[in-house]
Write a protein that holds these residues in place. Sequence first.
Motif, PDB file in Angstrom:
ATOM      1  N   PHE A  39       0.860  -1.157  -0.012  1.00  0.00           N
ATOM      2  CA  PHE A  39       0.088  -0.015  -0.230  1.00  0.00           C
ATOM      3  C   PHE A  39       0.938   1.267   0.067  1.00  0.00           C
ATOM      4  CE2 PHE A  39      -2.638   3.001   2.341  1.00  0.00           C
ATOM      5  CZ  PHE A  39      -3.858   2.985   1.276  1.00  0.00           C
ATOM      6  N   PRO A  40       0.650   2.174  -0.901  1.00  0.00           N
ATOM      7  CA  PRO A  40       1.618   3.421  -1.026  1.00  0.00           C
ATOM      8  C   PRO A  40       1.118   4.440  -0.049  1.00  0.00           C
ATOM      9  CG  PRO A  40       0.114   3.378  -2.823  1.00  0.00           C
ATOM     10  CD  PRO A  40      -0.338   2.166  -2.258  1.00  0.00           C
ATOM     11  N   ALA A  41       1.372   4.246   1.376  1.00  0.00           N
ATOM     12  CA  ALA A  41       0.804   5.324   2.361  1.00  0.00           C
ATOM     13  C   ALA A  41       1.626   6.564   2.511  1.00  0.00           C
ATOM     14  CB  ALA A  41       0.605   4.783   3.516  1.00  0.00           C
ATOM     15  N   ALA A  42       0.932   7.706   2.201  1.00  0.00           N
ATOM     16  CA  ALA A  42       1.823   8.817   2.518  1.00  0.00           C
ATOM     17  C   ALA A  42       1.536   9.557   3.967  1.00  0.00           C
ATOM     18  CB  ALA A  42       1.025  10.029   1.664  1.00  0.00           C
ATOM     19  N   ALA A  43       0.645   8.841   4.916  1.00  0.00           N
ATOM     20  CA  ALA A  43       0.516   9.143   6.102  1.00  0.00           C
ATOM     21  C   ALA A  43       0.406   8.007   7.036  1.00  0.00           C
ATOM     22  CB  ALA A  43      -0.488  10.253   6.436  1.00  0.00           C
ATOM     23  N   LEU A  44       0.873   7.809   8.052  1.00  0.00           N
ATOM     24  CA  LEU A  44       0.567   6.493   9.032  1.00  0.00           C
ATOM     25  C   LEU A  44      -0.165   7.009  10.396  1.00  0.00           C
ATOM     26  CD1 LEU A  44       3.654   4.382   8.594  1.00  0.00           C
ATOM     27  CD2 LEU A  44       1.551   4.158   7.488  1.00  0.00           C
ATOM     28  N   ALA A  45      -0.639   6.204  11.171  1.00  0.00           N
ATOM     29  CA  ALA A  45      -0.983   6.602  12.409  1.00  0.00           C
ATOM     30  C   ALA A  45      -1.157   5.316  13.153  1.00  0.00           C
ATOM     31  CB  ALA A  45      -2.265   7.350  12.574  1.00  0.00           C
ATOM     32  N   ILE A  46      -0.829   5.251  14.569  1.00  0.00           N
ATOM     33  CA  ILE A  46      -1.107   4.089  15.257  1.00  0.00           C
ATOM     34  C   ILE A  46      -1.847   4.495  16.632  1.00  0.00           C
ATOM     35  CG2 ILE A  46       0.015   2.363  17.110  1.00  0.00           C
ATOM     36  CD1 ILE A  46       2.430   2.488  15.217  1.00  0.00           C
ATOM     37  N   TRP A  47      -3.199   3.563  16.601  1.00  0.00           N
ATOM     38  CA  TRP A  47      -3.821   3.509  17.971  1.00  0.00           C
ATOM     39  C   TRP A  47      -3.475   2.555  18.650  1.00  0.00           C
ATOM     40  CZ3 TRP A  47      -9.166   1.387  18.565  1.00  0.00           C
ATOM     41  CH2 TRP A  47      -9.728   1.783  19.616  1.00  0.00           C
ATOM     42  N   GLU A  48      -2.673   2.954  19.805  1.00  0.00           N
ATOM     43  CA  GLU A  48      -1.956   1.966  20.570  1.00  0.00           C
ATOM     44  C   GLU A  48      -2.867   1.030  21.501  1.00  0.00           C
ATOM     45  OE1 GLU A  48       0.725   3.963  23.115  1.00  0.00           O
ATOM     46  OE2 GLU A  48       2.079   4.842  21.352  1.00  0.00           O
ATOM     47  N   ARG A  49      -3.898   1.757  21.830  1.00  0.00           N
ATOM     48  CA  ARG A  49      -4.906   0.970  22.742  1.00  0.00           C
ATOM     49  C   ARG A  49      -5.671  -0.217  21.869  1.00  0.00           C
ATOM     50  NH1 ARG A  49     -10.409   2.360  24.308  1.00  0.00           N
ATOM     51  NH2 ARG A  49      -9.897   4.779  23.603  1.00  0.00           N
ATOM     52  N   GLY A  98     -10.785   6.886  20.651  1.00  0.00           N
ATOM     53  CA  GLY A  98     -10.871   5.853  19.615  1.00  0.00           C
ATOM     54  C   GLY A  98     -12.160   5.745  18.673  1.00  0.00           C
ATOM     55  N   ARG A  99     -12.978   6.912  18.736  1.00  0.00           N
ATOM     56  CA  ARG A  99     -14.183   6.884  18.120  1.00  0.00           C
ATOM     57  C   ARG A  99     -14.122   7.594  16.461  1.00  0.00           C
ATOM     58  NH1 ARG A  99     -18.636  10.280  21.482  1.00  0.00           N
ATOM     59  NH2 ARG A  99     -19.980   9.237  19.812  1.00  0.00           N
ATOM     60  N   PHE A 100     -12.941   8.168  16.210  1.00  0.00           N
ATOM     61  CA  PHE A 100     -12.937   8.933  15.028  1.00  0.00           C
ATOM     62  C   PHE A 100     -11.377   8.895  14.572  1.00  0.00           C
ATOM     63  CE2 PHE A 100     -16.250  11.284  17.068  1.00  0.00           C
ATOM     64  CZ  PHE A 100     -16.971  10.965  16.232  1.00  0.00           C
ATOM     65  N   LEU A 101     -11.333   9.101  13.275  1.00  0.00           N
ATOM     66  CA  LEU A 101      -9.693   9.301  12.838  1.00  0.00           C
ATOM     67  C   LEU A 101     -10.010  10.880  12.259  1.00  0.00           C
ATOM     68  CD1 LEU A 101      -8.765   6.534  10.340  1.00  0.00           C
ATOM     69  CD2 LEU A 101      -7.786   7.248  12.413  1.00  0.00           C
ATOM     70  N   GLY A 107      -4.497  18.827   0.303  1.00  0.00           N
ATOM     71  CA  GLY A 107      -4.845  19.252  -0.907  1.00  0.00           C
ATOM     72  C   GLY A 107      -6.268  19.778  -0.988  1.00  0.00           C
ATOM     73  N   CYS A 108      -7.278  19.615  -0.335  1.00  0.00           N
ATOM     74  CA  CYS A 108      -8.515  20.103  -0.097  1.00  0.00           C
ATOM     75  C   CYS A 108      -8.697  21.225   0.668  1.00  0.00           C
ATOM     76  CB  CYS A 108      -9.540  18.960   0.178  1.00  0.00           C
ATOM     77  SG  CYS A 108      -9.486  17.703  -0.627  1.00  0.00           S
ATOM     78  N   GLY A 109      -7.817  21.874   1.575  1.00  0.00           N
ATOM     79  CA  GLY A 109      -8.067  22.976   2.537  1.00  0.00           C
ATOM     80  C   GLY A 109      -8.965  22.587   3.596  1.00  0.00           C
ATOM     81  N   ALA A 110      -9.055  21.321   3.777  1.00  0.00           N
ATOM     82  CA  ALA A 110     -10.158  21.070   5.066  1.00  0.00           C
ATOM     83  C   ALA A 110      -9.675  19.971   5.880  1.00  0.00           C
ATOM     84  CB  ALA A 110     -11.253  20.365   4.222  1.00  0.00           C
ATOM     85  N   VAL A 111     -10.438  19.703   6.888  1.00  0.00           N
ATOM     86  CA  VAL A 111     -10.147  18.663   7.968  1.00  0.00           C
ATOM     87  C   VAL A 111     -11.567  17.603   7.884  1.00  0.00           C
ATOM     88  CG1 VAL A 111      -8.409  19.638   9.240  1.00  0.00           C
ATOM     89  CG2 VAL A 111     -10.704  19.772  10.115  1.00  0.00           C
ATOM     90  N   ALA A 112     -11.179  16.389   8.317  1.00  0.00           N
ATOM     91  CA  ALA A 112     -12.251  15.518   8.315  1.00  0.00           C
ATOM     92  C   ALA A 112     -12.430  14.697   9.657  1.00  0.00           C
ATOM     93  CB  ALA A 112     -12.347  14.595   7.093  1.00  0.00           C
ATOM     94  N   ALA A 113     -13.322  14.095  10.070  1.00  0.00           N
ATOM     95  CA  ALA A 113     -13.436  13.331  11.144  1.00  0.00           C
ATOM     96  C   ALA A 113     -14.035  12.061  10.647  1.00  0.00           C
ATOM     97  CB  ALA A 113     -14.492  13.829  12.325  1.00  0.00           C
ATOM     98  N   VAL A 114     -13.656  10.910  10.576  1.00  0.00           N
ATOM     99  CA  VAL A 114     -13.989   9.760  10.079  1.00  0.00           C
ATOM    100  C   VAL A 114     -14.140   8.591  11.024  1.00  0.00           C
ATOM    101  CG1 VAL A 114     -13.095   7.571   8.708  1.00  0.00           C
ATOM    102  CG2 VAL A 114     -12.308   9.818   7.857  1.00  0.00           C
ATOM    103  N   SER A 115     -15.390   8.415  10.846  1.00  0.00           N
ATOM    104  CA  SER A 115     -16.078   7.582  12.071  1.00  0.00           C
ATOM    105  C   SER A 115     -15.448   6.350  12.268  1.00  0.00           C
ATOM    106  CB  SER A 115     -17.502   7.442  12.037  1.00  0.00           C
ATOM    107  OG  SER A 115     -17.889   6.642  10.929  1.00  0.00           O
ATOM    108  N   GLY A 119     -12.664   0.198  15.578  1.00  0.00           N
ATOM    109  CA  GLY A 119     -11.195   0.402  14.686  1.00  0.00           C
ATOM    110  C   GLY A 119     -11.230   0.360  13.572  1.00  0.00           C
ATOM    111  N   ARG A 120     -12.422   0.105  12.828  1.00  0.00           N
ATOM    112  CA  ARG A 120     -12.656   0.130  11.359  1.00  0.00           C
ATOM    113  C   ARG A 120     -13.157   1.524  10.670  1.00  0.00           C
ATOM    114  NH1 ARG A 120     -13.410  -5.140  12.870  1.00  0.00           N
ATOM    115  NH2 ARG A 120     -12.378  -6.735  11.505  1.00  0.00           N
ATOM    116  N   PRO A 121     -12.454   2.010  10.055  1.00  0.00           N
ATOM    117  CA  PRO A 121     -12.723   3.477   9.391  1.00  0.00           C
ATOM    118  C   PRO A 121     -14.238   3.234   8.565  1.00  0.00           C
ATOM    119  CG  PRO A 121     -10.432   2.923   8.920  1.00  0.00           C
ATOM    120  CD  PRO A 121     -10.944   1.854   9.299  1.00  0.00           C
TER     121      PRO A 121
END
Length: 349
Positions: A39-49, A98-101, A107-115, A119-121
């Motif tokens: 997977f060609p990922a440009a950003a990573l994050a780890i939810w430790e819990r 742990g409820r959102f990403l 590139g869009c000039g915005a932020v998002a909250a993904v439910s 743990g699944r987006p």
Amino acid sequence: MRMNLYCTVIGQKNRDGIYRFRFEEKKGTLLEAGKEESFPAAALAIWERGRILYAVSQEQEGSRICSYSIQPDGSLTRRTEKEYGFSGVSYVKASEDGRFLWVAAYGCGAVAAVSLQDGRPGEVAAWKAFPGGGINPKRQEFSHPHFILEREESLFVPDLGTDQIHRLTPVWRQGKLTLVCCGNTELPAGSGPRHMAYNPENGEYYLVTELGNEIFRYVWDGRKKELVCRQRQSLLAGWGKGENLAADVRVFGKGSRVLASERGENTIQIFEVDKESGTLTLIRRIHTDGWPRNVRADGTGGWIFAANEEYGNSRGSLEVFGEDGNCSCRIPLKGAYAMETFFEEGEGV
């Protein structure tokens, strides 16, 4: 203490993907455990819990978010993959509950909250776009939110395009999440705020500006509900006349030190935090092999990790440095881009 380091490689065609390395603490070396995903990922994050790693692609039209379970040996098992309409993602982070990403779509000039469900987006629960731009026609043609720092009930969003730190409050209204802007911190014109960090030991905040190549130290004024600048310092040493772009900032050593990385001059700078005043004092500059796009430190601050992006004469690599600033390990990694570390209890390698 065991540590796995995950680093993405992009722009290398069949080599693109997520690579895992195991850290050998006694020697200060990284041992390659292999390529985990293509997977060609440009950003990573780890939810430790939840022991979950999230990876986001950076595509011209839309993005994909993949989630992976982190197995006991550090290997990754794919859980889900989902496509989204936002593009140019620069940062992703699981919320503290742990409820959102939280997603910064540069590139869009915005932020998002993904439910997140187990743990699944899932669906995009909230979206917040920012108007305006800056004085740099090449880099600030419109809003470019680059990072999201969650602190209690606020989200701080450094916006490289508008020279502001937006402060958002997540609000539930009739069962729907809304990201409400509650104020902005103005930065010098053309400075390009990029990344932030919070120091839990003294309650202060740090910001690096990509275009201005400075570090700012802030305190929170609870009465006025705003960030107040207490220190501003250049990250440049004056070496060479090439392009310089500050990148990352991290708190380590139980709040006693701050890391800041500078691309172009290719340095990691270590600041000591005064226990009484909070003042940052530069105590060491570490030279890196390439553009130090991401920097991390272990829990004690005894080891520092750099993911160096290849640019110009800079070489793509992973590096490990000791407290003295000496390099204990260097692994060439053409196309190195994003990096995350995962620490857990247990014997090391």
